[in-house]
Design a protein around this motif. Sequence first.
Motif, PDB file in Angstrom:
ATOM      1  N   VAL A   1      60.142  62.854  37.457  1.00 32.97           N
ATOM      2  CA  VAL A   1      60.499  63.270  35.919  1.00 32.97           C
ATOM      3  C   VAL A   1      59.830  62.054  35.133  1.00 32.97           C
ATOM      4  O   VAL A   1      60.036  61.834  33.832  1.00 32.97           O
TER       5      VAL A   1
ATOM      6  N   THR B   1      63.185  58.848  46.730  1.00 33.07           N
ATOM      7  CA  THR B   1      63.931  59.262  47.637  1.00 33.07           C
ATOM      8  C   THR B   1      63.901  58.941  49.116  1.00 33.07           C
ATOM      9  O   THR B   1      64.675  59.313  49.939  1.00 33.07           O
TER      10      THR B   1
ATOM     11  N   ASP C   1      56.648  74.152  48.983  1.00 34.66           N
ATOM     12  CA  ASP C   1      57.307  73.076  49.768  1.00 34.66           C
ATOM     13  C   ASP C   1      58.662  73.089  48.755  1.00 34.66           C
ATOM     14  O   ASP C   1      58.665  72.312  47.943  1.00 34.66           O
ATOM     15  N   PRO C   2      59.718  73.529  49.575  1.00 34.33           N
ATOM     16  CA  PRO C   2      60.936  73.425  48.804  1.00 34.33           C
ATOM     17  C   PRO C   2      61.486  71.802  48.921  1.00 34.33           C
ATOM     18  O   PRO C   2      62.539  71.627  48.060  1.00 34.33           O
ATOM     19  N   LYS C   3      60.923  71.161  49.810  1.00 38.31           N
ATOM     20  CA  LYS C   3      61.205  69.824  49.588  1.00 38.31           C
ATOM     21  C   LYS C   3      60.460  68.982  48.875  1.00 38.31           C
ATOM     22  O   LYS C   3      60.945  67.794  48.889  1.00 38.31           O
ATOM     23  N   ALA C   4      59.356  69.428  48.246  1.00 32.93           N
ATOM     24  CA  ALA C   4      58.851  68.379  47.308  1.00 32.93           C
ATOM     25  C   ALA C   4      59.634  68.514  46.026  1.00 32.93           C
ATOM     26  O   ALA C   4      59.367  69.443  45.188  1.00 32.93           O
ATOM     27  N   ILE C   5      59.721  67.249  45.364  1.00 33.59           N
ATOM     28  CA  ILE C   5      60.612  67.178  44.220  1.00 33.59           C
ATOM     29  C   ILE C   5      59.469  66.523  43.154  1.00 33.59           C
ATOM     30  O   ILE C   5      59.304  65.547  43.332  1.00 33.59           O
ATOM     31  N   PRO C   6      59.292  67.209  42.321  1.00 37.04           N
ATOM     32  CA  PRO C   6      58.325  66.323  41.301  1.00 37.04           C
ATOM     33  C   PRO C   6      58.985  65.497  40.429  1.00 37.04           C
ATOM     34  O   PRO C   6      60.290  65.482  40.163  1.00 37.04           O
TER      35      PRO C   6
END
Lengths: 152, 655, 179
Positions: C35, C139, C28-33
């Motif tokens: 930090v 986000t 999923d290119p929209k899933a941002i892990p």
Amino acid sequence: MKRLILSLLLLTSAPALAVDPAEMLKDPAQEARAREIGAELRCLVCQNQSIDDSDADLAKDLRQIVRERISAGDSDSAVKQFLVDRYGDYVLLKPPFNPKTWLLWLGPLGLALAAGLVGRAYYRRQRREGAAPQPLSAEEQRELERIMKDQG
Amino acid sequence: MITESGHFALALALFVALAQSGLGLYGARRGDDALMRCASGAAVALMLLTLVSFGALTYAYVVSDFSLVNVATNSHSAKPMLYKISGVWGNHEGSLLLWVTILALFAGAVVLFGRHLPPLLKARVIAVQGLVAGAFLAFILFTSNPFMRLARPPLDGNGLNPLLQDPGLAFHPPFLYLGYVGFSMAFSFAIAALIEGRVDAAWARWVRPWTLAAWVFLTLGIALGSWWAYYELGWGGWWYWDPVENASFMPWLAGTALLHSALVVEKRDALKSWTILLAILTFSLSLLGTFLVRSGVITSVHSFASDPGRGMFILAMLTAVAGGSLTLYAFRAPALKAGGLFAPLSREGGLLLNNLLLSTAAGTVLLGTLYPLFVDALGGGKVSVGAPFYNAVFVPIMIPLVAAMAVGPLMTWKRTDLLGILSRMKFVVAATLLTGIAVWVLAGGRLGDLASAGGMALAAWLFLGSLWEIGERSMLFRASGPEVVARLKQIPLAAWGMTLSHAGLAIMIVGIVGSSAWMEERIQNMKVGETAKLHDVEIRLDSVSEVPGPNYAALSGTFVLLKDGKEYQRLSPERRQYRQPPRPTSETAIHSTLLGDYYTVIGEEAPGGGYVTRFYWQPLIAWMWAGALIMSLGGLVSLFDRRHRIGAPQGSRKS
Amino acid sequence: MKRRLAYLLPVLVFLGLLGFFFRGLFLDPKAIPSVLIDRPVPQMDLAALPGRGDTGLKSEHFKGQVSLVNIFGSWCVSCVAEHPMLMRLKAEGVVPIHGIDWRDDPVQGMLWLQKNGDPYTRVGTDPPPGRTAVDFGVTGAPESFIVDAEGRIRYKHVGIIDERNWRQTLLPIIKELQK
């Protein structure tokens, strides 16, 4: 070029024009820095858009936070680091040079080198498989020079 | 009824396409004229069937037949007719139908205009076209059928995204597809040549006009999209390095390389296997663009709904087309005989350099576009590759390319005397240096202005160098007037086309450098009667009024541009609120001059009264669109060269 | 032979790319892990919602027991869909849930809770520009974080909590931390 479409889809409230005069800093030099930094930060909810170009609420918040950090005296890199600490490298539209992006930054150079090697291999093969173009004879050389002189 | 016939024609088309490829390949293998003629007939039938199908869908849009899912989700009865029609290709399913229709048109054109093609080559070309068309038709029928019915049709449709309701964007996709799909011709010719194991000058002469035509369309399509982004999005930008933009730019770069390398094949019988590879890569990159845009693999802001099922299908198609053809290439290309010899410093050498640099550029864009995927797939998390990356790496590749472009056409075939050329071009060299210095001084003479001065010098170098070539050919200033005219008349259209295209790029560079170096922006809150300064004018907000539109309501502001206190121009940007879908857009108002654009945007009413307004001074930006147009025009002029006329007898004279 | 290998190169490169494309279909290119995993919760001192009776939300409130932080807002459409699940979790009492009313008018936020039910132990308001939410790397809403007894962020969940992801992902992590 169709980035607005998605940012519009993701909107939760009525959009404002990106970068509102109300949020701009008084000091033009600081505002210019804020714009420069903003252009390099990704609006996280609009994917391929900088926070400066985005109408999204989160982008507006981030623009304000960038301006707060600048007013507080942070350097450009400190402002960016502030957001990287919270959102990761993903927030940077210009990826930093680190082991993860070595290939990206050196890739174009590598491609150019590869292209150079392909070219060199082509000429070498050509020389090996067929005689190279003969150098001009003395007479041809004189003829060429004469033509050159006529034309130049 | 009409819709059903469109659906039926589409299903039938799949079988005809498969027959077309089977008959073509088998007939060519057997050397059976009858079978090959059947393949030709199938190609014409396919063309008609896809046209029927496309016409049926268009009809459904025109009469607003909301019993079709596709029409109901993408159209609306109150939409102006132009956007009802452009809505046909404003969505995933319809755009694919347009794609396959264009593909069939190209194959049909081979049958109708390719009378002089060798029958075997022709049959194989048609067969490969049929194969690609079949794959796309299957994709449409099984995953993206535009003729799906709704059990209970809604009273009205969802409407088309208002941003797409714009004349610029209405014609952007058809041009883009004419470009993408046009490259399928080069691809089919390449595959046919690999099967035959023969590539010669005649082959290159047939490939070039198709490639050229595709290139002209793609250039126009990209320029149109960029122009649309400029005036419609209201941020003053025109290129964002979005994956979708890159998807169209990569085939353009590869196609431009192909155009040049095919020239070497035609004139000198060299670079044959390389040209074949480029033809395959160019079309593969077109397909890759489709995959990236529609599969959801890369984040882009494109409006097409992405779907992994469709992604899987396109991936399979990509594997078949690109993987299959590259495998064929690996086995058959080594057998292609190397042709004419040339030294690195020669016309061919220059064209090879052009190819290597353009390939590097295409590879760089590909790397940047796919890099987030690479990192993510290897478990490295998310990285962003945005415009700052491309701007940093792309310019250094373009500089040597443009620098060499000016000299290339002056070089002779086989080997050349570069120093001799440069010394003949003394005037151009001097003018280039002068331009650079003059721009630097005018821009302010700071260290930071060196880049823009260098850019302008490069543009001058390319522009004058391109004209110089025509000057030398015609012996301008050296021969008598009538002789010059006589010589000018003898210059083939292809050479004029090249000069135009190269000079067009130079003009484009002027626009790119000018607008990126000296753009001015003013953002402020204005009440009626207030003024703001922009570049050399003062802008007064004269009035704001409500204006009704066909399917929107607009807030229209009238700005008066004052130069030295006198009225100079009136501009009326709008902020529109569309009813269906309910979305706001801003319509910019731009006054274009040769020196630059005055660009105005009006926003909504601010809380404390007044309106948020945005002005840009975009120096020289009109040069960019003009340059792009001239580039395409150059391609068009070349296309009309006697030697390129489709179906022209082979073996025509060389220039 | 060497030359033949060179002609194989394009197809080999393509096969490599193909592998990535195939893999890409399942990412999923929209899933941002996040930090912030394993880092302490951001410093915060958020005001309470008017009339709710608590004292707002501070960093020290996360010390001592495992908790769940939920980002919500009265403007957030998906939060309405998530809310019944949060109400159920409150009734089950597995873990205390703290709320951050993000980018909201506190009065609206309070009215929204009165209308939809109030699953939260403590609620803090984070008006625009949502500094605390940005400190959390938020986000969008809803988003939820699992915080351990030492006050460190251990897991980030983007989107609605539903029966499935609660059972499969969130609850096991909470149970593990509560040991």
